[in-house]
Design a protein around this motif. Structure first.
Motif, PDB file in Angstrom:
ATOM      1  N   ASP A 110     -34.859   3.990 -14.689  1.00  0.00           N
ATOM      2  CA  ASP A 110     -34.120   2.543 -14.568  1.00  0.00           C
ATOM      3  C   ASP A 110     -33.919   2.523 -13.235  1.00  0.00           C
ATOM      4  N   LYS A 111     -34.628   1.299 -12.650  1.00  0.00           N
ATOM      5  CA  LYS A 111     -34.619   0.782 -10.950  1.00  0.00           C
ATOM      6  C   LYS A 111     -33.094   0.356 -10.758  1.00  0.00           C
ATOM      7  N   ILE A 112     -32.103   0.108 -11.529  1.00  0.00           N
ATOM      8  CA  ILE A 112     -30.888  -0.512 -11.239  1.00  0.00           C
ATOM      9  C   ILE A 112     -30.282   1.088 -10.768  1.00  0.00           C
ATOM     10  N   LYS A 113     -30.637   1.945 -11.167  1.00  0.00           N
ATOM     11  CA  LYS A 113     -29.850   3.223 -10.817  1.00  0.00           C
ATOM     12  C   LYS A 113     -30.185   3.993  -9.590  1.00  0.00           C
ATOM     13  N   VAL A 114     -31.316   3.623  -9.160  1.00  0.00           N
ATOM     14  CA  VAL A 114     -32.195   4.198  -8.139  1.00  0.00           C
ATOM     15  C   VAL A 114     -30.837   4.555  -6.698  1.00  0.00           C
ATOM     16  N   ASN A 115     -30.505   3.327  -6.367  1.00  0.00           N
ATOM     17  CA  ASN A 115     -29.653   3.456  -4.889  1.00  0.00           C
ATOM     18  C   ASN A 115     -28.760   4.483  -5.290  1.00  0.00           C
ATOM     19  N   THR A 116     -27.749   4.351  -6.452  1.00  0.00           N
ATOM     20  CA  THR A 116     -26.626   5.178  -6.540  1.00  0.00           C
ATOM     21  C   THR A 116     -26.953   6.818  -6.820  1.00  0.00           C
ATOM     22  N   LEU A 117     -28.086   7.017  -7.517  1.00  0.00           N
ATOM     23  CA  LEU A 117     -28.766   8.323  -7.774  1.00  0.00           C
ATOM     24  C   LEU A 117     -29.120   8.943  -6.274  1.00  0.00           C
ATOM     25  N   LEU A 118     -29.980   8.162  -5.683  1.00  0.00           N
ATOM     26  CA  LEU A 118     -30.142   8.712  -4.193  1.00  0.00           C
ATOM     27  C   LEU A 118     -29.193   9.024  -3.388  1.00  0.00           C
ATOM     28  N   ASN A 119     -28.181   8.231  -3.445  1.00  0.00           N
ATOM     29  CA  ASN A 119     -26.782   8.336  -2.488  1.00  0.00           C
ATOM     30  C   ASN A 119     -26.070   9.858  -3.239  1.00  0.00           C
ATOM     31  N   ASN A 120     -25.974   9.835  -4.386  1.00  0.00           N
ATOM     32  CA  ASN A 120     -25.467  11.149  -5.233  1.00  0.00           C
ATOM     33  C   ASN A 120     -26.181  12.365  -4.631  1.00  0.00           C
ATOM     34  N   VAL A 121     -27.349  12.185  -4.456  1.00  0.00           N
ATOM     35  CA  VAL A 121     -28.508  13.257  -4.324  1.00  0.00           C
ATOM     36  C   VAL A 121     -28.387  13.768  -2.931  1.00  0.00           C
ATOM     37  N   LYS A 122     -28.408  12.822  -1.999  1.00  0.00           N
ATOM     38  CA  LYS A 122     -28.319  12.872  -0.556  1.00  0.00           C
ATOM     39  C   LYS A 122     -26.852  13.812  -0.301  1.00  0.00           C
ATOM     40  N   ILE A 123     -25.982  13.185  -0.837  1.00  0.00           N
ATOM     41  CA  ILE A 123     -24.558  14.105  -0.577  1.00  0.00           C
ATOM     42  C   ILE A 123     -24.600  15.413  -0.928  1.00  0.00           C
ATOM     43  N   THR A 124     -25.179  15.678  -2.282  1.00  0.00           N
ATOM     44  CA  THR A 124     -25.275  16.842  -2.825  1.00  0.00           C
ATOM     45  C   THR A 124     -26.106  17.731  -1.909  1.00  0.00           C
ATOM     46  N   GLU A 125     -27.207  17.211  -1.596  1.00  0.00           N
ATOM     47  CA  GLU A 125     -28.252  18.090  -0.727  1.00  0.00           C
ATOM     48  C   GLU A 125     -27.496  18.625   0.571  1.00  0.00           C
ATOM     49  N   ALA A 126     -26.606  18.031   1.197  1.00  0.00           N
ATOM     50  CA  ALA A 126     -25.926  18.143   2.510  1.00  0.00           C
ATOM     51  C   ALA A 126     -24.866  19.235   2.111  1.00  0.00           C
ATOM     52  N   GLU A 127     -24.457  18.887   0.950  1.00  0.00           N
ATOM     53  CA  GLU A 127     -23.028  19.933   0.686  1.00  0.00           C
ATOM     54  C   GLU A 127     -23.482  21.243   0.200  1.00  0.00           C
ATOM     55  N   CYS A 128     -24.756  21.164  -0.818  1.00  0.00           N
ATOM     56  CA  CYS A 128     -25.129  22.586  -1.224  1.00  0.00           C
ATOM     57  C   CYS A 128     -26.220  23.258  -0.368  1.00  0.00           C
ATOM     58  N   GLY A 129     -26.946  22.498   0.234  1.00  0.00           N
ATOM     59  CA  GLY A 129     -28.098  23.111   1.160  1.00  0.00           C
ATOM     60  C   GLY A 129     -29.234  23.192   0.187  1.00  0.00           C
ATOM     61  N   VAL A 130     -29.372  22.250  -0.875  1.00  0.00           N
ATOM     62  CA  VAL A 130     -30.623  22.378  -1.708  1.00  0.00           C
ATOM     63  C   VAL A 130     -31.108  20.890  -1.504  1.00  0.00           C
ATOM     64  N   LYS A 131     -32.365  21.214  -2.091  1.00  0.00           N
ATOM     65  CA  LYS A 131     -33.497  19.736  -1.955  1.00  0.00           C
ATOM     66  C   LYS A 131     -33.438  19.643  -3.584  1.00  0.00           C
ATOM     67  N   ILE A 132     -33.090  18.328  -3.805  1.00  0.00           N
ATOM     68  CA  ILE A 132     -33.375  17.787  -5.016  1.00  0.00           C
ATOM     69  C   ILE A 132     -34.496  16.798  -5.171  1.00  0.00           C
ATOM     70  N   LYS A 133     -35.777  17.246  -5.837  1.00  0.00           N
ATOM     71  CA  LYS A 133     -36.812  15.997  -5.663  1.00  0.00           C
ATOM     72  C   LYS A 133     -36.669  15.176  -6.961  1.00  0.00           C
ATOM     73  N   CYS A 134     -36.697  13.719  -6.589  1.00  0.00           N
ATOM     74  CA  CYS A 134     -36.559  12.797  -7.436  1.00  0.00           C
ATOM     75  C   CYS A 134     -37.658  12.055  -7.768  1.00  0.00           C
ATOM     76  N   HIS A 135     -37.864  11.863  -9.096  1.00  0.00           N
ATOM     77  CA  HIS A 135     -39.217  10.958  -9.831  1.00  0.00           C
ATOM     78  C   HIS A 135     -38.462   9.765 -10.343  1.00  0.00           C
ATOM     79  N   PHE A 136     -38.992   8.472 -10.057  1.00  0.00           N
ATOM     80  CA  PHE A 136     -38.639   7.308 -10.664  1.00  0.00           C
ATOM     81  C   PHE A 136     -39.652   6.841 -11.483  1.00  0.00           C
TER      82      PHE A 136
END
Length: 180
Positions: A71-97
């Protein structure tokens, strides 16, 4: 929505616009409690929506993590959530749309945990679980989890997989499948 455990416990996750049916806090907390420590375990979140399940896994030590959402409507929110998580947990989350069905056909990676959380009206749970198992997406000791409505039947066995646990949360059910 909030993260229920691990390093990010209590963190609020942004919810995207459009149709979304986030996994209940109680259900997520219970499922992750059943799974225990995820340190170093690979995780795939399919039909990821806001990414809450993948973020919950990251909070509890899973790494690497991938997710898939079409769902393209969810992309920006999803990427923002992932970006914050990567910074806080030190983990890379690979996203496929892309559609999950397409992702499963092309995926060449195997995971310790695969979490399916399709929209409740979705009717192809069993077929996707079978295809993921047959395509080598699940490690030999891995677990596939399927979140579904109670009115959608799932068999005890799907190809090489057997249901090892089932938990009921109101009208939601989570089935756990492993190789026989």
């Amino acid at each position: 929505m909030r993260i229920t455990g691990g390093k990010l416990k209590g963190r609020i996750i942004e919810c995207p616009d459009g149709i979304i049916r986030p996994a209940m806090d109680r259900m997520r907390e219970s499922v992750f409690s059943i799974l225990g420590d995820l340190t170093g375990k690979s995780w795939l979140d399919l039909f990821s929506g806001s990414g809450t399940i993948a973020i919950e896994a990251a909070s509890r030590g899973a790494n690497p993590i991938e997710l898939c959402e079409k769902d393209k409507i969810k992309v920006n929110t999803l990427l923002n959530n992932v970006k914050i998580t990567e910074a806080e947990c030190g983990v890379k989350i690979k996203c496929h749309f892309m559609p999950v069905e397409y992702f499963i056909k092309r995926c060449k990676t195997s995971f310790d945990y695969i979490f399916f959380d399709p929209p409740f009206p979705y009717k192809y749970h069993e077929q996707l679980v079978l295809q993921a198992a047959e395509n080598g997406m699940l490690n030999k000791d891995g677990t596939i989890l399927v979140h579904r409505p109670e009115e959608h039947f799932m068999p005890e066995e799907i190809g090489p997989l057997k249901r090892t646990d089932q938990r009921v949360y109101g009208r939601s059910i989570v089935d756990f499948y492993k190789f026989k």
